[in-house]
Design an enzyme around this catalytic site. Sequence first.
Site, PDB file in Angstrom:
ATOM      1  N   CYS A  77      -8.118 -31.339 -57.463  1.00 24.07           N
ATOM      2  CA  CYS A  77      -7.992 -32.771 -57.767  1.00 24.07           C
ATOM      3  C   CYS A  77      -8.432 -33.087 -59.192  1.00 24.07           C
ATOM      4  O   CYS A  77      -8.222 -34.212 -59.657  1.00 24.07           O
ATOM      5  CB  CYS A  77      -8.870 -33.614 -56.843  1.00 24.07           C
ATOM      6  SG  CYS A  77      -8.610 -33.353 -55.094  1.00 24.07           S
ATOM      7  N   HIS A  95     -11.170 -39.306 -53.677  1.00 24.73           N
ATOM      8  CA  HIS A  95      -9.890 -38.932 -53.069  1.00 24.73           C
ATOM      9  C   HIS A  95     -10.104 -38.797 -51.571  1.00 24.73           C
ATOM     10  O   HIS A  95     -10.952 -38.027 -51.135  1.00 24.73           O
ATOM     11  CB  HIS A  95      -9.382 -37.620 -53.668  1.00 24.73           C
ATOM     12  CG  HIS A  95      -8.133 -37.121 -53.015  1.00 24.73           C
ATOM     13  ND1 HIS A  95      -7.084 -37.955 -52.678  1.00 24.73           N
ATOM     14  CD2 HIS A  95      -7.752 -35.881 -52.621  1.00 24.73           C
ATOM     15  CE1 HIS A  95      -6.122 -37.237 -52.115  1.00 24.73           C
ATOM     16  NE2 HIS A  95      -6.508 -35.977 -52.055  1.00 24.73           N
ATOM     17  N   HIS A  97      -8.439 -38.372 -47.573  1.00 21.52           N
ATOM     18  CA  HIS A  97      -7.341 -38.012 -46.675  1.00 21.52           C
ATOM     19  C   HIS A  97      -7.430 -38.862 -45.405  1.00 21.52           C
ATOM     20  O   HIS A  97      -7.085 -38.400 -44.325  1.00 21.52           O
ATOM     21  CB  HIS A  97      -7.416 -36.524 -46.317  1.00 21.52           C
ATOM     22  CG  HIS A  97      -6.920 -35.606 -47.380  1.00 21.52           C
ATOM     23  ND1 HIS A  97      -6.688 -34.272 -47.164  1.00 21.52           N
ATOM     24  CD2 HIS A  97      -6.594 -35.824 -48.681  1.00 21.52           C
ATOM     25  CE1 HIS A  97      -6.257 -33.698 -48.279  1.00 21.52           C
ATOM     26  NE2 HIS A  97      -6.206 -34.624 -49.219  1.00 21.52           N
ATOM     27  N   GLU A 118      -9.545 -61.156 -45.793  1.00 21.10           N
ATOM     28  CA  GLU A 118     -10.859 -61.358 -46.428  1.00 21.10           C
ATOM     29  C   GLU A 118     -11.320 -60.152 -47.251  1.00 21.10           C
ATOM     30  O   GLU A 118     -11.884 -60.312 -48.334  1.00 21.10           O
ATOM     31  CB  GLU A 118     -11.903 -61.684 -45.341  1.00 21.10           C
ATOM     32  CG  GLU A 118     -13.317 -61.885 -45.841  1.00 21.10           C
ATOM     33  CD  GLU A 118     -13.500 -63.115 -46.737  1.00 21.10           C
ATOM     34  OE1 GLU A 118     -12.603 -63.980 -46.772  1.00 21.10           O
ATOM     35  OE2 GLU A 118     -14.556 -63.197 -47.406  1.00 21.10           O
ATOM     36  N   HIS A 168      -0.210 -38.201 -47.356  1.00 24.23           N
ATOM     37  CA  HIS A 168      -1.305 -37.411 -47.896  1.00 24.23           C
ATOM     38  C   HIS A 168      -2.626 -38.210 -47.884  1.00 24.23           C
ATOM     39  O   HIS A 168      -3.532 -37.874 -47.132  1.00 24.23           O
ATOM     40  CB  HIS A 168      -0.896 -36.960 -49.309  1.00 24.23           C
ATOM     41  CG  HIS A 168      -1.888 -36.129 -50.035  1.00 24.23           C
ATOM     42  ND1 HIS A 168      -1.540 -35.296 -51.081  1.00 24.23           N
ATOM     43  CD2 HIS A 168      -3.231 -36.012 -49.911  1.00 24.23           C
ATOM     44  CE1 HIS A 168      -2.620 -34.687 -51.538  1.00 24.23           C
ATOM     45  NE2 HIS A 168      -3.661 -35.116 -50.840  1.00 24.23           N
TER      46      HIS A 168
HETATM   47 ZN    ZN Z   1      -5.569 -34.319 -51.219  1.00 33.21          ZN
END
Ligand code: ZN
Length: 210
Positions: A77, A95, A97, A118, A168
């Site tokens: 990443c 990140h 998932h 809200e 993803h």
């Molecule tokens: Zn990922």
Amino acid sequence: MSFDPRALIVDLCRQFYAQGWVSGTGGGISIRDGETVYVAPSGVQKERLQPEDLFVTGRDGAIRERPADPALKVSACLPLFLEAFNQRDAGAVLHSHSLNAMLATLVAADEFRCTHLEMMKGIRGTGYHDTLVVPIIENTAHECDLADAMADAMRRYPRSDAVLVRRHGVYVWGRTWVEAKTQAECYDYLFGAAVRMRQLGLDPAAIPVH
Ligand code: ZN
């Protein structure tokens, strides 16, 4: 506020694991302290991460410190985290998932949209009556190949602090780790709410009529 990025990443990864955001070694978080970037290795159990397991890089991604175990490789990443640090001056990027984020990409075309919820108020520059828009990019076989599409989406959607990846998950950032975490929680709630609303036959982007 002084902080220890290594301890913080370890702590946050445990919390995100419990939330189902980083299971199966996927997902993660990177924190920037000035010109220094802290990031986890690739393919490790995020809930068992130790402070000494982290990589330290510059904002250009050049590795400055690596963990003692030579088998560990830096997170796939990293190029995506660097986009948020360099293009948006983010202090932290997350990140996830999460199932909510993944499902939200299945019920929308190239943009996620919602309004009149809200929790939108937890997203930078967004009010209850606004429409929150998050770009969706297509997934690739390898995580690093997402970087160009994510960079492009960030340029096209300057108001968004998140980019969804089809089938993803999502990348979310903030100026500080606190803002990144808060926004990630609000985005995740909104993704989940939108999916549930679709199940109920409701359009999350429609202005409610009373
Ligand atoms: Zn990922």
